[in-house]
Every structure is written in structure tokens, then in C-alpha cells.
Design an enzyme around this catalytic site. Sequence first.
Site, PDB file in Angstrom:
ATOM      1  N   CYS A 100      15.333  34.709  62.560  1.00 60.89           N
ATOM      2  CA  CYS A 100      13.943  34.460  62.923  1.00 60.89           C
ATOM      3  C   CYS A 100      13.917  33.478  64.085  1.00 60.89           C
ATOM      4  O   CYS A 100      14.557  32.433  64.052  1.00 60.89           O
ATOM      5  CB  CYS A 100      13.220  33.900  61.698  1.00 60.89           C
ATOM      6  SG  CYS A 100      12.107  32.551  62.023  1.00 60.89           S
ATOM      7  N   GLU A 101      13.179  33.855  65.139  1.00 61.30           N
ATOM      8  CA  GLU A 101      13.225  33.024  66.343  1.00 61.30           C
ATOM      9  C   GLU A 101      12.410  31.741  66.204  1.00 61.30           C
ATOM     10  O   GLU A 101      12.530  30.846  67.026  1.00 61.30           O
ATOM     11  CB  GLU A 101      12.779  33.816  67.567  1.00 61.30           C
ATOM     12  CG  GLU A 101      11.312  34.162  67.610  1.00 61.30           C
ATOM     13  CD  GLU A 101      10.964  34.996  68.837  1.00 61.30           C
ATOM     14  OE1 GLU A 101      11.885  35.467  69.520  1.00 61.30           O
ATOM     15  OE2 GLU A 101       9.766  35.170  69.098  1.00 61.30           O
ATOM     16  N   HIS A 102      11.587  31.646  65.179  1.00 59.70           N
ATOM     17  CA  HIS A 102      10.808  30.417  65.010  1.00 59.70           C
ATOM     18  C   HIS A 102      11.613  29.322  64.339  1.00 59.70           C
ATOM     19  O   HIS A 102      11.368  28.141  64.574  1.00 59.70           O
ATOM     20  CB  HIS A 102       9.544  30.704  64.188  1.00 59.70           C
ATOM     21  CG  HIS A 102       8.664  31.737  64.816  1.00 59.70           C
ATOM     22  ND1 HIS A 102       8.080  32.760  64.104  1.00 59.70           N
ATOM     23  CD2 HIS A 102       8.301  31.922  66.102  1.00 59.70           C
ATOM     24  CE1 HIS A 102       7.379  33.523  64.930  1.00 59.70           C
ATOM     25  NE2 HIS A 102       7.516  33.037  66.148  1.00 59.70           N
ATOM     26  N   HIS A 103      12.534  29.702  63.468  1.00 60.30           N
ATOM     27  CA  HIS A 103      13.294  28.694  62.719  1.00 60.30           C
ATOM     28  C   HIS A 103      14.801  28.834  62.889  1.00 60.30           C
ATOM     29  O   HIS A 103      15.552  27.999  62.415  1.00 60.30           O
ATOM     30  CB  HIS A 103      12.946  28.784  61.225  1.00 60.30           C
ATOM     31  CG  HIS A 103      11.481  28.644  60.938  1.00 60.30           C
ATOM     32  ND1 HIS A 103      10.634  29.724  60.800  1.00 60.30           N
ATOM     33  CD2 HIS A 103      10.718  27.532  60.796  1.00 60.30           C
ATOM     34  CE1 HIS A 103       9.400  29.291  60.568  1.00 60.30           C
ATOM     35  NE2 HIS A 103       9.419  27.967  60.564  1.00 60.30           N
ATOM     36  N   GLN A 141      10.238  40.068  62.985  1.00 62.18           N
ATOM     37  CA  GLN A 141      10.379  41.397  62.384  1.00 62.18           C
ATOM     38  C   GLN A 141       9.464  42.425  63.050  1.00 62.18           C
ATOM     39  O   GLN A 141       9.842  43.583  63.231  1.00 62.18           O
ATOM     40  CB  GLN A 141      10.084  41.292  60.878  1.00 62.18           C
ATOM     41  CG  GLN A 141      10.323  42.600  60.130  1.00 62.18           C
ATOM     42  CD  GLN A 141      10.073  42.454  58.639  1.00 62.18           C
ATOM     43  OE1 GLN A 141      10.255  41.385  58.070  1.00 62.18           O
ATOM     44  NE2 GLN A 141       9.648  43.528  57.997  1.00 62.18           N
ATOM     45  N   HIS A 169      12.629  36.769  54.371  1.00 63.71           N
ATOM     46  CA  HIS A 169      12.800  35.743  55.401  1.00 63.71           C
ATOM     47  C   HIS A 169      13.216  34.426  54.751  1.00 63.71           C
ATOM     48  O   HIS A 169      12.455  33.841  53.986  1.00 63.71           O
ATOM     49  CB  HIS A 169      11.494  35.568  56.176  1.00 63.71           C
ATOM     50  CG  HIS A 169      11.180  36.754  57.046  1.00 63.71           C
ATOM     51  ND1 HIS A 169      11.227  36.696  58.421  1.00 63.71           N
ATOM     52  CD2 HIS A 169      10.862  38.033  56.727  1.00 63.71           C
ATOM     53  CE1 HIS A 169      10.941  37.896  58.919  1.00 63.71           C
ATOM     54  NE2 HIS A 169      10.715  38.719  57.908  1.00 63.71           N
ATOM     55  N   CYS A 171      13.407  31.660  56.006  1.00 65.98           N
ATOM     56  CA  CYS A 171      12.546  30.540  56.407  1.00 65.98           C
ATOM     57  C   CYS A 171      11.356  30.412  55.453  1.00 65.98           C
ATOM     58  O   CYS A 171      10.792  29.331  55.306  1.00 65.98           O
ATOM     59  CB  CYS A 171      12.095  30.669  57.864  1.00 65.98           C
ATOM     60  SG  CYS A 171      11.115  32.120  58.219  1.00 65.98           S
TER      61      CYS A 171
HETATM   62 ZN   LIG Z   1      10.879  31.784  60.446  1.00 66.90          ZN
END
Ligand SMILES: [Zn+2]
Length: 212
Positions: A100-103, A141, A169, A171
Amino acid sequence: MNYKDEDKRIDNSSGYERIDNFDEEKTEKLTELYREILLTLGEDVNREGLFKTPLRVAKSMQYLIHGYNTEPAEIIRSAMFKEEYSQMVLVKDIEIYSLCEHHMIPFIGKAHVAYIPNGYITGLSKIARVVEAFARRLQVQERLTVQIRDCIQETLNPLGVAVVIEAKHMCMIMRGIQKQNSVTTTSAFTGAFLRETKTREEFIHLIGQKLH
Ligand SMILES: [Zn+2]
């Protein structure tokens, strides 16, 4: 062998490459930075278990995003065959390991990909390769689902493409709201799968079936 040339090389016959060696300069820089991160987190980077961790993480991160060194469209173009078959081709349960590119925490799950040929088919393993090529990047995703669909639509030009991804996920599971069993489902369709309810229903029915 000059490693840098090796690192950037893409095998044009297949559109993908195996990463089992790493850019020396990048690895060195990343090792330094991960050491810094551990120190900042309050760790003793000289204790036995952590001593080589910055190097290991530097290499594993490069591996985990090696999809950037692939050309997904080439993977399909390298194995396109003229064929009159015009029923749905479905590849189910393709494993997904992405970040996941956010976390920068993994999301893992399965992709189900179908298409209806329009004169051309591709090798079944190529579908899984395309999924892998897009999954091994920093992703969300939703985008992953659409990229797989568009890649197949643009190369094979089939009568329709359907992609469904179900993923957990980490995260969400390990941090934040800690929803242990939540699964995120995304889908993307083109052509017949968009227009014809019956075709879409057949796909949904098939991916839900257990034949083995
Ligand atoms: Zn994430």
C-alpha cells in the site's frame, strides 16, 4: 559484469526480468538510510539481530517494488496467438502481494481475471505475470485493478475484460482501526462485461465456484 546495466535491463522477449541482484549504489544508500531510521526509532543498530537488517531491508524493498522494471504490455505482446476461441477465458486465484503506497505495508489477496478473445489469446501464465508486474509496485488496490484491466484491453483488444481483486490490507489489520477480518473487493470491467449483465453474472458465478 557492470551491475548497473544489468539492473535496468528488461528482457524484451518477455517484458519482465528476475531481480536477484541489486544496484550496488542504491543498496548502499538505502542501507545507510534504514540504519538511520532504526537509530531514530531508538534501536541499537549494533546488536546482533539488527546488524545486517538495514542491508536486508534495502534489498527486500528493491525486490518488493521490482514491478517498476517490467513492461506489462510487453509480457502479453510476447505471447499473443491467433485463435478463433471466443468464450470467456478466466484465470482465478492469482496471488497478490503488494505494498500500500500510503503506509508501505503489504496488502495481500487474490485476483480473478477474465477476457473474451477477439481473434487473439495469450498464454495463461502471462495474465498472472501482468498481475505480478503491477502488484510489485507501491499501489492502491483500486489502481492495481484498473491497470490490469487496461493492460489486457489495450494489448489483446478482446471483446471484454473483467478483473476482481479481493485483498486484506495489513495497514487496516495491524494498525489504525484494527479490523482483523475485513476484505476489500474491487472490480473493473470493459466491453461485454460492462454491457451484458449475463456475461458479468457468469464471471461472478465462475469466480465463486470451487472446482478443486
Ligand atoms: Zn495503507
